[in-house]
Design an enzyme around this catalytic site. Structure first.
Site, PDB file in Angstrom:
ATOM      1  N   SER A 124       0.846  -1.190   0.000  1.00 35.08           N
ATOM      2  CA  SER A 124       0.000   0.000   0.000  1.00 35.08           C
ATOM      3  C   SER A 124       0.882   1.241   0.000  1.00 35.08           C
ATOM      4  CB  SER A 124      -0.894   0.020   1.242  1.00 35.08           C
ATOM      5  OG  SER A 124      -1.739  -1.096   1.274  1.00 35.08           O
ATOM      6  N   ARG A 125       0.266   2.348  -0.320  1.00 35.12           N
ATOM      7  CA  ARG A 125       0.936   3.627  -0.127  1.00 35.12           C
ATOM      8  C   ARG A 125       0.769   4.040   1.329  1.00 35.12           C
ATOM      9  NH1 ARG A 125       2.639   5.702  -4.859  1.00 35.12           N
ATOM     10  NH2 ARG A 125       1.654   4.949  -6.775  1.00 35.12           N
ATOM     11  N   ALA A 126       1.482   5.086   1.729  1.00 35.76           N
ATOM     12  CA  ALA A 126       1.449   5.531   3.116  1.00 35.76           C
ATOM     13  C   ALA A 126       0.032   5.890   3.539  1.00 35.76           C
ATOM     14  CB  ALA A 126       2.366   6.738   3.294  1.00 35.76           C
TER      15      ALA A 126
ATOM     16  N   THR B 222       6.125   1.474   1.229  1.00 37.60           N
ATOM     17  CA  THR B 222       7.048   0.789   0.327  1.00 37.60           C
ATOM     18  C   THR B 222       6.796   1.203  -1.128  1.00 37.60           C
ATOM     19  OG1 THR B 222       7.284  -1.105   1.808  1.00 37.60           O
ATOM     20  CG2 THR B 222       7.812  -1.475  -0.502  1.00 37.60           C
TER      21      THR B 222
ATOM     22  N   THR C 294      -0.595   6.887   7.321  1.00 39.66           N
ATOM     23  CA  THR C 294      -0.285   7.983   8.255  1.00 39.66           C
ATOM     24  C   THR C 294       1.212   8.234   8.344  1.00 39.66           C
ATOM     25  OG1 THR C 294      -0.277   6.396  10.095  1.00 39.66           O
ATOM     26  CG2 THR C 294      -2.342   7.539   9.638  1.00 39.66           C
ATOM     27  N   SER C 295       2.013   7.570   7.515  1.00 41.55           N
ATOM     28  CA  SER C 295       3.469   7.679   7.591  1.00 41.55           C
ATOM     29  C   SER C 295       4.016   8.577   6.472  1.00 41.55           C
ATOM     30  CB  SER C 295       4.109   6.294   7.503  1.00 41.55           C
ATOM     31  OG  SER C 295       3.947   5.777   6.199  1.00 41.55           O
TER      32      SER C 295
ATOM     33  N   ASP D 285      -6.067   4.131  12.430  1.00 42.02           N
ATOM     34  CA  ASP D 285      -5.286   2.922  12.121  1.00 42.02           C
ATOM     35  C   ASP D 285      -5.468   1.931  13.268  1.00 42.02           C
ATOM     36  OD1 ASP D 285      -3.687   1.299  10.650  1.00 42.02           O
ATOM     37  OD2 ASP D 285      -1.817   2.356  11.031  1.00 42.02           O
TER      38      ASP D 285
ATOM     39  N   LYS E  96       3.733   2.167  17.131  1.00 40.86           N
ATOM     40  CA  LYS E  96       2.302   1.843  17.220  1.00 40.86           C
ATOM     41  C   LYS E  96       2.035   0.936  18.413  1.00 40.86           C
ATOM     42  CE  LYS E  96       0.696   2.100  12.432  1.00 40.86           C
ATOM     43  NZ  LYS E  96       0.191   1.310  11.281  1.00 40.86           N
TER      44      LYS E  96
END
Length: 511
Positions: free
Chosen positions: A203-205, A212, A207-208, A265, A297
């Site tokens: 996946s794309r970001a 990858t 909350t970061s 999340d 987390k």
């Protein structure tokens, strides 16, 4: 044009995973049917149908009274020519919202409830507000383990599943929360060079400052069609691609589009998201990385062990061989935080550059070693040495270059953003603590991941000695507004604590 049809007009607005339609307030059809803004409508043309959220327009330069405007997302999904005639009617409200309301009231839902909810979300019957209600209702600890299994199964069944026709298809996933933790981009070429199949869709970001897929996109194309992805994996034994184009567990992508702006999340959604995507991608063997640290987390070992039990329960019920690794989450991994800076770190490790971040190298080797031990021909305990030999010999960088070429190489430029702010130590001492959340927030405010060159470059890590006034990290940005906000955030709280050696935060785990 008859009274019950409208002409399609393409409206160049990106509505990000939401179908949006536009009607002029003066449209006779709008007045006659009693449509309201934000209601759901059904658009039909040539046997195709589309559910969309209605926006009402007062400017005829956007859409005329005899037209129906469609956002980019909706226009592409309906797949007809601009100017084509369509019919429009009220959409039936999703019946599964009754189950969501029951969950809001604290009731336990069945497999049929979750299946109905996932089906309606996949068919875009839910608005983003309704999806937000579902996420909040099932967030935090509001799902028991059976409900979590039902949700995972429902999300898995919402889309297509890949079948690689091999008995061992490996994958790994980190639950996130640790900036710079781009181990997948090292694990995949190492494991693929060993000969194991490892089709990594990411996946794309959420909350970061980078996912990858965001970081791999610095080096190569990641938006691959399912056909092309299959060809690359068959040829190279692996890939590093974005999972959104493969239609794997599409409900997950729709929920993520709501989770991202809300910053939601929850653990239950996280487990369901990870396992539904991995099973849909055809994985048979999975390593899950759970970092533990005071600003990760997962902040306590008991929480990590409880989460491990959840992963193992759902994984066992859905027939995937799953192992959980609990890792050191005290601080960011590597030096770079943000796509370009993280990609630089990865290539330094692959190239065996003496300046490569040691912690990123070591963690990646540990993870790759555990995956290699899934190979029945490898004895337990030998995986790390095999992974290290593949990296040191140059086979890993050769495989990464093959993957980059196969996916579509980009012109690589590791130069960070043109605006730079250097953050310096306010006193002499030892770095005792680095706040993962604050470092990620600074990098995001600086523009990452949308601005690939934005982010934070760490110069000091936990245990390093610093002098007063010595740089501890640099903030990079490409736009002055982002730069100003990130700089202010770093001045208010730079995320570092400097003290004496006795106060250095010790890891809860060995690596």
């Amino acid at each position: 044009m008859s009274n019950d049809t409208l002409q399609i007009r393409r409206i160049g607005i990106d509505t990000y995973h939401e179908n949006v339609a536009y009607l002029n307030r003066e449209c006779a059809f709008y007045r006659a049917e009693g449509f309201q803004a934000l209601s759901k409508i059904k658009v039909c043309a040539n046997g195709n149908k589309l559910l969309a959220v209605l926006n009402v327009v007062d400017d005829s330069s956007i859409v005329h009274s005899g037209e129906l405007g469609l956002s980019e997302q909706a226009f592409q999904k309906l797949n007809i020519d601009e100017g084509a005639l369509v019919t429009v009617e009220h959409a039936e409200p999703p019946a599964s919202m009754d189950a969501v309301r029951r969950k809001i009231n604290g009731e336990r839902l069945s497999q049929d409830d979750f299946t109905s909810i996932a089906k309606d979300i996949a068919e875009t019957r839910y608005s983003k507000m309704e999806m937000a209600a579902f996420l909040v209702a099932t967030g935090q600890n509001n799902l028991d383990r059976d409900e979590l299994l039902y949700l995972t199964r429902a999300m898995l069944d919402s889309g297509e599943r890949m079948n690689w026709h091999e008995s061992l298809v490996a994958d790994k996933h980190c639950i996130g929360g640790i900036p710079g933790n781009r181990t997948s981009m090292l694990v995949v070429p190492i494991v693929a060079a060993h000969g194991m199949l490892i089709p990594k869709t990411s996946s794309r970001a959420i909350t970061s400052p980078a996912g990858t897929a965001d970081t791999m996109e610095v080096l190569a194309e990641v938006n691959l069609s399912p056909e092309r992805l299959h060809d690359i994996v068959r040829q190279e034994r692996g890939c590093l691609a974005w999972g959104g184009t493969a239609k794997l567990a599409p409900v997950d992508d729709l929920l993520i589009s709501v989770e991202r702006p809300l910053g939601i999340d929850s653990q239950g959604q996280m487990v369901a998201s990870i396992l539904s995507k991995k099973l849909a991608a055809g994985s048979t063997h999975l390593i899950v990385d759970i970092p533990v640290g005071p600003t990760a987390k997962v902040r306590h070992m008991r929480q990590a062990l409880a989460l491990r039990k959840l992963f193992e329960f759902v994984g066992d019920q859905l027939n995937i061989h799953l192992e959980v690794m609990i890792t050191d989450g005290r601080q960011p991994v590597g030096r770079g935080i943000g796509p370009v800076l993280e990609a630089r770190d990865i290539m330094q490790v692959l190239e065996n550059n003496p300046d490569a971040p040691f912690d990123l190298r070591q963690k990646s080797l540990q993870l790759a070693g555990r995956i290699i031990e899934f190979d029945p021909d490898v004895r337990g305990g030998q995986g790390y040495a095999i992974a290290r030999d593949i990296l040191d010999s140059g086979r890993a960088i050769a495989k990464m270059n093959d993957l980059i070429q196969a996916q579509g190489a980009k012109t690589i430029d590791f130069t960070p953003g043109i605006l730079c702010h250097e953050v310096c130590a306010d006193k002499e001492g030892i770095v005792t603590h680095i706040d993962n959340f604050q470092m990620a927030k600074i990098a995001r405010i600086a523009g990452a991941p949308m601005d690939k060159k934005a982010g934070v470059d760490l110069l000091k890590k936990i245990g390093d000695r610093v002098q007063k006034g010595e740089p501890i990290y640099r903030v990079y940005a490409g736009f002055s507004a982002d730069f100003k906000f990130a700089k202010t955030l770093a001045v208010d709280d730079n995320g570092y604590r400097i003290g004496v050696e006795e106060h250095v935060l010790k890891p809860l785990v060995a690596f």
